[in-house]
Scaffold this active site. Structure first.
Site, PDB file in Angstrom:
ATOM      1  N   TYR A   1       1.333  -0.722   0.033  1.00 48.44           N
ATOM      2  CA  TYR A   1       0.182   0.069   0.218  1.00 48.44           C
ATOM      3  C   TYR A   1       0.929   1.059  -0.110  1.00 48.44           C
ATOM      4  O   TYR A   1       0.347   1.968  -0.435  1.00 48.44           O
ATOM      5  CB  TYR A   1      -0.624   0.317   1.519  1.00 48.44           C
ATOM      6  CG  TYR A   1      -1.982  -0.409   0.699  1.00 48.44           C
ATOM      7  CD1 TYR A   1      -2.523  -2.226   0.662  1.00 48.44           C
ATOM      8  CD2 TYR A   1      -3.693   0.397   1.061  1.00 48.44           C
ATOM      9  CE1 TYR A   1      -3.815  -2.867   0.691  1.00 48.44           C
ATOM     10  CE2 TYR A   1      -4.448  -0.844   1.256  1.00 48.44           C
ATOM     11  CZ  TYR A   1      -4.577  -2.178   0.827  1.00 48.44           C
ATOM     12  OH  TYR A   1      -6.452  -2.366   0.151  1.00 48.44           O
TER      13      TYR A   1
ATOM     14  N   LYS B   1       2.573 -15.435   1.814  1.00 46.67           N
ATOM     15  CA  LYS B   1       3.292 -16.099   0.642  1.00 46.67           C
ATOM     16  C   LYS B   1       4.812 -16.663   0.976  1.00 46.67           C
ATOM     17  O   LYS B   1       5.673 -16.628  -0.326  1.00 46.67           O
ATOM     18  CB  LYS B   1       2.888 -15.667  -0.116  1.00 46.67           C
ATOM     19  CG  LYS B   1       1.548 -15.773  -1.173  1.00 46.67           C
ATOM     20  CD  LYS B   1       0.977 -17.044  -1.545  1.00 46.67           C
ATOM     21  CE  LYS B   1       1.399 -17.151  -2.707  1.00 46.67           C
ATOM     22  NZ  LYS B   1       0.803 -18.476  -3.126  1.00 46.67           N
TER      23      LYS B   1
ATOM     24  N   ASP C   1      -3.395 -17.531   0.023  1.00 47.95           N
ATOM     25  CA  ASP C   1      -4.401 -18.796  -0.759  1.00 47.95           C
ATOM     26  C   ASP C   1      -5.502 -19.759  -0.104  1.00 47.95           C
ATOM     27  O   ASP C   1      -6.291 -19.703  -0.452  1.00 47.95           O
ATOM     28  CB  ASP C   1      -3.255 -19.397  -1.833  1.00 47.95           C
ATOM     29  CG  ASP C   1      -2.109 -20.170  -2.684  1.00 47.95           C
ATOM     30  OD1 ASP C   1      -1.784 -19.640  -1.567  1.00 47.95           O
ATOM     31  OD2 ASP C   1      -2.099 -20.913  -3.115  1.00 47.95           O
TER      32      ASP C   1
ATOM     33  N   ASP D   1      -6.394  -7.255   3.585  1.00 46.40           N
ATOM     34  CA  ASP D   1      -7.668  -6.136   2.573  1.00 46.40           C
ATOM     35  C   ASP D   1      -8.791  -7.545   2.025  1.00 46.40           C
ATOM     36  O   ASP D   1      -9.904  -7.522   2.177  1.00 46.40           O
ATOM     37  CB  ASP D   1      -7.206  -5.439   1.465  1.00 46.40           C
ATOM     38  CG  ASP D   1      -8.258  -4.953   1.268  1.00 46.40           C
ATOM     39  OD1 ASP D   1      -9.053  -4.227   1.745  1.00 46.40           O
ATOM     40  OD2 ASP D   1      -8.338  -4.645  -0.187  1.00 46.40           O
TER      41      ASP D   1
ATOM     42  N   ASP E   1     -12.291  -9.097   3.467  1.00 44.19           N
ATOM     43  CA  ASP E   1     -13.478  -8.954   2.841  1.00 44.19           C
ATOM     44  C   ASP E   1     -14.040 -10.273   2.841  1.00 44.19           C
ATOM     45  O   ASP E   1     -15.499 -10.502   2.977  1.00 44.19           O
ATOM     46  CB  ASP E   1     -13.573  -8.927   1.824  1.00 44.19           C
ATOM     47  CG  ASP E   1     -13.560  -7.009   0.966  1.00 44.19           C
ATOM     48  OD1 ASP E   1     -13.706  -6.028   2.482  1.00 44.19           O
ATOM     49  OD2 ASP E   1     -14.109  -7.107   0.553  1.00 44.19           O
TER      50      ASP E   1
HETATM   51  C1  IPM Z   1     -10.785  -0.699   3.018  1.00 46.12           C
HETATM   52  C2  IPM Z   1     -10.506  -0.397   1.839  1.00 46.12           C
HETATM   53  C3  IPM Z   1      -9.597   0.158   1.776  1.00 46.12           C
HETATM   54  C4  IPM Z   1      -8.581  -0.477   1.781  1.00 46.12           C
HETATM   55  C5  IPM Z   1     -10.266   1.348   0.676  1.00 46.12           C
HETATM   56  C6  IPM Z   1     -10.499   2.625   0.895  1.00 46.12           C
HETATM   57  C7  IPM Z   1      -8.579   2.159   0.968  1.00 46.12           C
HETATM   58  O1  IPM Z   1     -10.984  -1.439   0.771  1.00 46.12           O
HETATM   59  O2  IPM Z   1     -10.893  -0.529   4.407  1.00 46.12           O
HETATM   60  O3  IPM Z   1     -10.450  -2.472   3.404  1.00 46.12           O
HETATM   61  O4  IPM Z   1      -7.652  -0.793   0.796  1.00 46.12           O
HETATM   62  O5  IPM Z   1      -7.671  -0.208   2.744  1.00 46.12           O
HETATM   63 MG    MG Z   2     -10.737  -3.600   1.516  1.00 53.33          MG
END
Ligand code: IPM
Ligand code: MG
Length: 369
Positions: free
Chosen positions: A143, A194, A227, A251, A255
């Site tokens: 990042y 990884k 993975d 990240d 999700d």
């Molecule tokens: C998260 C989001 C952020 C990230 C974006 C909005 C920059 O996806 O907080 O997971 O990638 O960290």
């Molecule tokens: Mg995110």
């Protein structure tokens, strides 16, 4: 713990302001009950700040953030600002806050509440009782790594590139957060990278292993490739207690993990800095869901992730564990009573909008105390 509780509220874009309104009600309720009074201020962030001030986050807002004891963040971004250059995007605001306040440990729980077992796309038997925590490194890795850019090569072709890199200190401090959390839970930490293909991954594994031997030998440590972790999270998520991983893998995996629970609309997060010599610790709390432009302005968003983020704020920034648990219980009970926002609807439940859900939570809080 700070005596005066300075809170900075940054609702942001899309559904951010809508769900933040419901948190305000909870805060007012606590104030009325004399449980706690915050010194509150509110400011613009993301697209809202771009529109009003031409920047995703203003310097004075950054200053307020540095000064605050805790930041409650909504969500940023939307189609309106999608075409903007990379340095102007609303997302810059959250990345700047994380980086400049050195908020390196992003805690993302995935908890399946009993009333929501059927809201998941996974079979109830696989996810019932799930309670895992992802600790995502949030100020380093790809990042922020340099060099990065898009360049034109001598042959006229272009090349885009980013850099993944982690130092010993960056890995150790986030791993420590993971080990310490594990000690308070089921005492198991899974470190994810990884190491089979990335140098930085191999170094991550070596560093976590050495730290484990030095300071946390009592915690059960395992290692997993990212993975495989994605696969295992869907196959058998309850095998995990705490997961610690890099910014980019965290990240993606968070999700994934959030969807195990049925709805992004349910999940809070905390992003913590180091405890300073003054005892103060920068901290930002935000729901995992984004600004959800598709449902913004319709009054149908689930306010629970934002309200539960506030509960995390009470717990981690102010040590108010009981009050946090009270709010969490109120949310669970309201869901159990059959009231649902659209994202967690199930057969036999009643669909309500954002503010009716907020009211129901306040009523439940009244009942509980
Ligand atoms: C998260 C989001 C952020 C990230 C974006 C909005 C920059 O996806 O907080 O997971 O990638 O960290
Ligand atoms: Mg995110």
């Amino acid at each position: 713990m700070p005596a005066n509780k300075k809170l900075l509220v940054l609702p942001g874009d899309g559904i951010g302001p809508e769900v933040m309104r419901e948190v305000r009600r909870v805060i007012d309720w606590m104030d009325r009950r004399r449980m706690v009074t915050f010194e509150m201020s509110e400011d613009l962030v993301g697209g809202a700040s771009l529109d009003a001030r031409g920047v995703p986050i203003a310097e004075e807002t950054m200053e307020k953030a540095r000064d605050a004891d805790a930041i409650l963040f909504g969500s940023v971004g939307g189609p309106k600002w999608d075409a903007l250059g990379f340095d102007k995007r609303p997302e810059i605001s959250i990345l700047r806050l994380r980086k400049e306040l050195d908020l390196f440990a992003n805690l993302r729980p995935a908890i399946v509440l009993d009333p929501l077992v059927d809201a998941s796309t996974l079979k109830p038997d696989v996810i019932r009782g799930l309670d895992l925590m992802i600790v995502r490194e949030s100020t380093g890795g790809i990042y922020f790594g340099t060099p990065r850019g898009i360049e034109t090569l001598p042959n006229g072709e272009q090349r885009g590139y980013d850099t993944e890199s982690y130092t010993t200190g960056e890995i150790e401090r986030v791993a420590r957060v993971g080990f310490e959390l594990a000690r308070k839970r089921q005492n198991r930490l899974c470190s994810v990278e990884k190491a089979n293909v990335m140098q930085s991954g191999l170094f991550w594994r070596q560093t976590v292993t050495a730290l484990h031997q030095r300071e946390f030998a009592d915690v059960e440590l395992s290692h997993m490739y990212a993975d495989n972790c994605a696969m295992q999270l869907v196959r058998n998520p309850r095998q995990f207690d705490v997961i610690v991983t890099s910014n980019i893998f965290g990240d993606i995996l968070s999700d994934l993990a959030s969807m195990l629970t049925g709805s992004l609309g349910m999940l809070p997060s905390a992003t913590l800095g180091a405890v300073q010599s003054s005892g103060k610790r920068h901290a930002l709390y935000e729901p995992i869901h984004g600004s959800a432009p598709d449902i913004a302005g319709k009054g149908i968003a689930n306010p629970m992730a934002q309200i539960l983020s506030f509960a995390m704020l009470l717990r981690f920034s102010f040590g108010m564990d009981e009050d946090a648990a009270l709010i969490e219980r109120a949310c669970t009970n309201v869901l159990g009573s059959g009231l649902r926002t659209a994202d967690v609807m199930a057969v036999g439940t009643a669909r309500v909008g954002t503010s009716v859900m907020g009211e129901a939570i306040i009523r439940e809080l009244d009942k509980l105390v």
